[in-house]
Design a protein around this motif. Sequence first.
Motif, short mmCIF file in Angstrom:
data_model
loop_
_atom_site.label_atom_id
_atom_site.label_comp_id
_atom_site.label_asym_id
_atom_site.label_seq_id
_atom_site.Cartn_x
_atom_site.Cartn_y
_atom_site.Cartn_z
N GLN A 291 0.83 -1.21 0.00
CA GLN A 291 0.00 0.00 0.00
C GLN A 291 0.87 1.26 0.00
N PHE A 292 1.90 1.27 0.82
CA PHE A 292 2.77 2.44 0.90
C PHE A 292 3.46 2.71 -0.43
N THR A 293 4.06 1.69 -1.04
CA THR A 293 4.78 1.91 -2.29
C THR A 293 3.83 2.32 -3.41
N GLN A 294 2.64 1.74 -3.45
CA GLN A 294 1.67 2.12 -4.48
C GLN A 294 1.23 3.57 -4.30
N HIS A 295 0.98 3.99 -3.06
CA HIS A 295 0.58 5.37 -2.80
C HIS A 295 1.71 6.34 -3.10
N ALA A 296 2.92 5.96 -2.76
CA ALA A 296 4.07 6.83 -3.04
C ALA A 296 4.24 7.01 -4.55
N LYS A 297 4.10 5.92 -5.30
CA LYS A 297 4.23 6.00 -6.76
C LYS A 297 3.11 6.85 -7.36
N GLN A 298 1.92 6.77 -6.78
CA GLN A 298 0.80 7.58 -7.27
C GLN A 298 1.00 9.05 -6.91
N LYS A 299 1.45 9.34 -5.70
CA LYS A 299 1.63 10.72 -5.26
C LYS A 299 2.74 11.42 -6.03
N PHE A 300 3.80 10.68 -6.35
CA PHE A 300 4.96 11.24 -7.05
C PHE A 300 5.11 10.55 -8.40
N ARG A 301 4.10 10.65 -9.23
CA ARG A 301 4.01 9.90 -10.49
C ARG A 301 5.21 10.03 -11.42
#
Length: 95
Positions: A33-43
């Motif tokens: 969840q953390f890595t997916q959210h980080a990748k989405q936030k900093f596309r």
Amino acid sequence: MVGVLDGVDVLVGVCDGVDVMLDGSHNEDSVKQFTQHAKQKFRNKSLCVIFGGGRDKSLQDMLKVVSEESDELVLVQSNHFRSETESKLMDGIDD
């Protein structure tokens, strides 16, 4: 600054012009969840994960996620007595 990602508190900030997110995930699902959210936030930015963990955690599962999801992975060992060594963390990626 403390931010919230889907109900999970994370530390979010900027250090020397670099966006930083700090999370204390304890299992494979929370790391994912953390890595997916980080990748989405900093596309449009690369994702560098600095990872360390305790011997009592499912490190191999978490390492699989971070090694697949990150552009760069740095393994660290804290001074905590339950902390796993960098060499054993590296072995967990190779397995």
